[in-house]
Design a protein around this motif. Structure first.
Motif, mmCIF file in Angstrom:
data_model
loop_
_atom_site.group_PDB
_atom_site.id
_atom_site.type_symbol
_atom_site.label_atom_id
_atom_site.label_comp_id
_atom_site.label_asym_id
_atom_site.label_seq_id
_atom_site.Cartn_x
_atom_site.Cartn_y
_atom_site.Cartn_z
ATOM 1 N N LEU A 1 -0.905 7.444 2.244
ATOM 2 C CA LEU A 1 -0.961 6.557 2.738
ATOM 3 C C LEU A 1 -2.442 5.792 3.503
ATOM 4 N N GLU A 2 -2.963 6.739 3.963
ATOM 5 C CA GLU A 2 -4.162 6.457 4.839
ATOM 6 C C GLU A 2 -5.391 6.191 3.455
ATOM 7 N N ARG A 3 -5.349 6.969 2.684
ATOM 8 C CA ARG A 3 -6.122 6.660 1.517
ATOM 9 C C ARG A 3 -5.878 5.259 0.744
ATOM 10 N N THR A 4 -4.649 4.750 0.669
ATOM 11 C CA THR A 4 -4.194 3.839 -0.037
ATOM 12 C C THR A 4 -4.716 2.522 0.947
ATOM 13 N N ILE A 5 -4.473 2.601 2.148
ATOM 14 C CA ILE A 5 -4.912 1.521 3.050
ATOM 15 C C ILE A 5 -6.259 1.093 2.893
ATOM 16 N N HIS A 6 -7.170 2.409 2.967
ATOM 17 C CA HIS A 6 -8.498 1.965 2.860
ATOM 18 C C HIS A 6 -8.976 1.771 1.392
ATOM 19 N N ARG A 7 -7.982 1.897 0.362
ATOM 20 C CA ARG A 7 -8.405 1.162 -0.987
ATOM 21 C C ARG A 7 -8.185 -0.105 -1.247
ATOM 22 N N LEU A 8 -7.010 -0.482 -0.506
ATOM 23 C CA LEU A 8 -6.415 -1.701 -0.999
ATOM 24 C C LEU A 8 -7.312 -2.966 -0.652
ATOM 25 N N PRO A 9 -7.021 -4.102 -1.316
ATOM 26 C CA PRO A 9 -7.659 -5.117 -0.855
ATOM 27 C C PRO A 9 -7.424 -5.730 0.609
ATOM 28 N N ARG A 10 -8.030 -6.375 1.407
ATOM 29 C CA ARG A 10 -7.706 -6.775 2.945
ATOM 30 C C ARG A 10 -6.431 -7.040 3.258
ATOM 31 N N GLY A 11 -5.863 -8.008 2.556
ATOM 32 C CA GLY A 11 -4.824 -8.577 2.872
ATOM 33 C C GLY A 11 -3.504 -7.613 2.576
ATOM 34 N N LEU A 12 -3.468 -6.950 1.500
ATOM 35 C CA LEU A 12 -2.509 -5.927 1.171
ATOM 36 C C LEU A 12 -2.656 -4.710 2.180
ATOM 37 N N SER A 13 -3.822 -4.301 2.594
ATOM 38 C CA SER A 13 -4.361 -3.208 3.425
ATOM 39 C C SER A 13 -3.559 -3.546 4.723
ATOM 40 N N LYS A 14 -3.775 -4.735 5.179
ATOM 41 C CA LYS A 14 -3.304 -5.115 6.414
ATOM 42 C C LYS A 14 -1.756 -4.903 6.605
ATOM 43 N N GLU A 15 -1.006 -5.306 5.590
ATOM 44 C CA GLU A 15 0.376 -5.103 5.455
ATOM 45 C C GLU A 15 0.820 -3.835 5.426
ATOM 46 N N LEU A 16 0.283 -2.937 4.673
ATOM 47 C CA LEU A 16 0.448 -1.659 4.599
ATOM 48 C C LEU A 16 0.341 -0.755 5.860
ATOM 49 N N ARG A 17 -0.955 -1.163 6.519
ATOM 50 C CA ARG A 17 -1.321 -0.659 7.918
ATOM 51 C C ARG A 17 -0.366 -1.138 8.813
ATOM 52 N N SER A 18 0.130 -2.185 8.978
ATOM 53 C CA SER A 18 1.303 -2.685 9.794
ATOM 54 C C SER A 18 2.529 -1.782 9.620
ATOM 55 N N LEU A 19 2.982 -1.647 8.528
ATOM 56 C CA LEU A 19 4.085 -0.782 7.907
ATOM 57 C C LEU A 19 3.969 0.493 8.610
ATOM 58 N N VAL A 20 2.790 1.244 8.377
ATOM 59 C CA VAL A 20 2.543 2.658 8.587
ATOM 60 C C VAL A 20 2.481 2.850 10.137
ATOM 61 N N ARG A 21 2.012 1.969 10.707
ATOM 62 C CA ARG A 21 1.660 1.970 12.310
ATOM 63 C C ARG A 21 3.043 2.077 12.857
ATOM 64 N N GLU A 22 3.931 1.271 12.657
ATOM 65 C CA GLU A 22 5.346 1.207 13.013
ATOM 66 C C GLU A 22 5.946 2.567 12.760
ATOM 67 N N LEU A 23 5.799 3.245 11.958
ATOM 68 C CA LEU A 23 6.394 4.476 11.461
ATOM 69 C C LEU A 23 5.600 5.549 12.354
ATOM 70 N N ASP A 24 4.180 5.409 12.339
ATOM 71 C CA ASP A 24 3.399 6.401 13.128
ATOM 72 C C ASP A 24 4.188 6.402 14.555
#
Length: 102
Positions: A51-74
């Motif tokens: 998930l971390e690797r993916t967050i850093h490789r996605l385009p900004r908008g998608l990265s922000k969305e995934l980061r938000s989901l993952v942060r909630e789980l974290d």
């Protein structure tokens, strides 16, 4: 997304597993580090790395969305366990008590 994945479904599988880890007492309790074969029985550490690797490789908008989901789980996971943070590792790589029963 397939260009980001080592195999089809890797990212969605990691997110599903991380979500399950956040919602259950401790899904990987007896094998936190897995069997060593990621595709067989990966660990929560492996899933969070994907998930971390993916967050850093996605385009900004998608990265922000995934980061938000993952942060909630974290946040759900971190609320259950005492974690010692350091400056050299991601928190899920530190002495994290994956077999914690408290």
């Amino acid at each position: 997304m397939t260009l980001l994945e080592a195999w089809p479904g890797e990212i969605s599988g990691a997110l599903s597993n991380w979500d399950r880890e956040a919602r259950t007492r401790n899904h990987w309790r007896s094998h936190a580090y897995g069997c060593g074969i990621r595709e067989c029985c990966g660990s929560p550490i492996d899933d969070r790395d994907v998930l971390e690797r993916t967050i850093h490789r996605l385009p900004r908008g998608l990265s922000k969305e995934l980061r938000s989901l993952v942060r909630e789980l974290d946040d759900r996971i971190l609320a259950r366990f005492p974690v010692r943070l350091d400056h050299y590792h991601h928190w899920w790589h530190t002495e994290f008590p994956w077999d914690y029963d408290g």
